[in-house]
Design an enzyme around this catalytic site. Structure first.
Site, short mmCIF file in Angstrom:
data_model
loop_
_atom_site.label_atom_id
_atom_site.label_comp_id
_atom_site.label_asym_id
_atom_site.label_seq_id
_atom_site.Cartn_x
_atom_site.Cartn_y
_atom_site.Cartn_z
CE LYS A 102 -3.79 2.07 2.73
NZ LYS A 102 -4.68 1.86 3.90
CB SER A 159 -7.57 3.98 2.85
OG SER A 159 -6.91 3.29 3.90
N GLY A 197 -10.67 1.61 10.10
CA GLY A 197 -12.13 1.70 10.16
C GLY A 197 -12.76 0.72 9.19
N GLY A 198 -11.89 -0.13 8.61
CA GLY A 198 -12.34 -1.08 7.60
C GLY A 198 -11.49 -1.04 6.35
CB SER A 199 -8.45 0.96 5.54
OG SER A 199 -9.02 2.18 5.94
#
Length: 574
Positions: free
Chosen positions: A137, A212, A234-236
């Site tokens: 990433k 993200s 948060g769920g990325s």
């Protein structure tokens, strides 16, 4: 004392000069963007050239068979020498180029990966991930390359050294070969920024890949990477995996090192961030964790607890006692989400596991008071500072404006909106600057909530939890309008529990028809918008979320493996 030039001029002249200076500055920023885009294009050309050269020299290599191998089998063949390193490397470089042309997921080719490949062929030094190409990433530091977070100001500022997780990957024989796209600031579950543009879902280009870690989702989901490393606050990790039909694990926040990894909101402790893997299957995630949880990780970052991978827990076949819920009563699940949980529950029961209903309450309070207020406890000042000097705020319009607004205006807006749009009122009301005493009190409250949640878990004698996962993938552009829809994932960042996603089904025509009656729990603009965002998703994957208690990643993976096996056995997933 130096007097600024505009102050020496008349009003009109000063204004004109300021406009000229701003224009020159913006021109300079756009030049940096153009240069970054050219580097991205050159990266793809370099990849294509390298692949073409390899194929000309090795015309008999069966690329399709290499790409079809699951990671555990591939890594075994690489270690025993039955599959040459360069065959695997260039097979994935070629596939990565193809997926990037389709989805715009890669931002940069790590050309030194070819040098690493040549050295490995000479030394033969092996690790658990020997010869495995790995995608990284954007926000995870790789020496000599930018970590931009989608911000122009971070261009041309290459990292001085690899992040700890990348260092450990290299020591285990992995070959980081590309960096992947992210949304501007990382605080989004879409995947667009001003530098590299929009990344698309490889399964349906009108859908977002999530964020993200969206570039990772698109590349792994499209088959251009066999293993990706991303982050989750948060769920990325979980959004991209679920939206693109692959698996991911968000570990407990400090199970893996976060040294050398950029953050969207530096310093906040209310909502735990984590770094973790993404792959096509659960066994690949387990192999990655085995490799990372080693002495190198613990010595390079002594704040990481020295907990090696627990093989006994992961390999256990004992029946599980599983809590479950179909909704959090905050974000109404889509018909496919609800069906995914129900069908998975039935499969688990038929396999001999015990399923126990879990009563989830106060998710609205968690979202507004813990997550919004906790992440932006300074009123959003730190978040807003990230955008200083940027040309544009991609997908951040309303939220950015609210964060910049003075306290009195936020209070007034919250009061006015409360009778009509209670969720908007709660967000605005909690997006305020807190005193130190209030922050400490909030952290204490979050700790109490976590202990209460664990007490409820243990009272039911649960091993793990089966939960919904937002899905199917939303249409591009919609995540920015639907920040409230992160409730299913963000809960487990606030609790700091390990959580993974496994795709279990696809959207059916019946799901799509039933979606026409979707109203939501609040029946506000956000609920109506979410229904539109789900629309047009027949055939798209839908996942469930698997959760365990803190530091029990191996149990979480064991549960994920069971869910995956039962779903595949039933032939319900493509």
């Amino acid at each position: 004392m130096r007097v600024p030039l505009p102050a020496l001029l008349g009003g009109s002249a000063a204004a004109l000069l300021l406009l000229l200076l701003r224009w020159r500055r913006r021109r300079g920023l756009w030049r940096k963007v153009a240069e970054a885009q050219q580097r991205q294009e050159r990266s793809l050309v370099q990849m294509e050239t390298a692949v073409q050269r390899f194929r000309e020299q090795n015309p008999s290599v069966n690329v399709v068979s290499i790409l079809s191998l699951p990671l555990p089998e591939l890594s075994k063949k690489l270690r025993d020498g039955s599959l040459p390193l360069d065959h695997v490397f260039y097979a994935y470089v070629g596939k990565a180029v193809q997926i990037t042309i389709e989805t715009n997921c890669i931002t940069e080719y790590l050309q030194e990966s070819e040098t690493q490949l040549r050295k490995m062929k000479l030394t033969g030094k092996q690790g658990l991930l020997y010869g495995v190409p790995v995608s990284i990433k954007d926000s995870i530091d790789c020496q000599g390359h930018d970590s931009t977070m989608g911000f122009i100001k971070y261009l041309n500022k290459p990292a001085a050294e690899d992040s700890v997780v990348v260092q450990v990957l290299r020591r285990q024989g992995a070959i980081p070969f590309v960096k992947t796209n992210v949304p501007q600031s990382l605080i989004s579950y879409d995947c667009k920024n001003l530098i590299f543009g929009q990344t698309c879902n490889p399964l349906l280009y009108t859908k977002t890949p999530g964020g993200s870690s969206g570039g990772e989702g698109a590349l792994v989901g499209g088959g251009g990477s066999i293993l990706g490393i991303g982050t989750d606050v948060g769920g990325s990790l979980r959004f991209p995996a679920a939206f693109c039909g692959v698996c991911a694990l968000k570990p407990t926040g400090n199970r893996l090192s976060k040294r050398g990894i950029m953050s969207g909101v530096v310093g906040q402790k209310a909502v735990a961030a984590a770094v973790g893997p993404m792959a096509k299957d659960v066994e690949s995630l387990a192999l990655c964790l085995r490799a990372l949880l080693c002495e190198d990780m613990f010595s390079l970052d002594s704040t990481v607890p020295p907990l090696p991978f627990n093989e006994e827990v992961y390999s256990s076949t004992q029946p599980l006692r599983i809590g479950y819920y179909e909704t959090d009563f905050f974000t109404m699940p889509s018909p496919a989400m609800r069906r995914a949980v129900r069908e998975t529950k039935q499969l688990l029961e038929e396999a001999g596991h015990t399923l126990v209903p879990f009563e989830l309450t106060n998710v609205d309070y968690v979202m507004f008071n813990f997550c919004v207020r906790g992440m932006f406890a300074d009123g959003g000042t730190s978040f807003v500072k990230n955008f200083n000097g940027e040309v544009e705020k991609v997908g951040m319009g309303l939220f950015f404006w609210l964060a910049k607004s003075p306290h009195w205006l936020k209070t007034l807006l919250s009061w006015i909106a409360k009778p009509f749009v209670p969720r908007f009122s709660s967000i605005v009301g909690n997006l305020r600057a807190n005193t130190v005493d209030e922050v400490w009190s909030l952290h204490h409250e979050i700790e109490d909530f976590c202990h209460q949640f664990i007490a409820q878990w243990k009272k039911l004698n649960l091993d793990v939890m089966l939960c919904p996962m937002l899905g199917p993938a939303l249409r591009i552009g919609y995540p920015g309008k639907l920040s409230v829809a992160v409730s299913y994932t963000m809960l487990y960042n606030a609790l700091d529990f390990p959580a993974g996603v496994v795709p279990v089904t696809v959207v059916t025509d019946e799901d799509e028809e039933e979606l026409k009656g979707y109203k939501g729990y609040y029946q506000d603009l956000w609920d109506r918008t979410l229904a539109k965002a789900f629309h047009g998703s027949v055939g798209m994957p839908v996942a469930v979320q698997c959760v365990a208690l803190p530091w029990q990643e191996e149990l979480c993976l064991r549960f994920m493996k069971e869910v995956e096996a039962l779903s595949l056995k039933k032939n319900r997933f493509f």
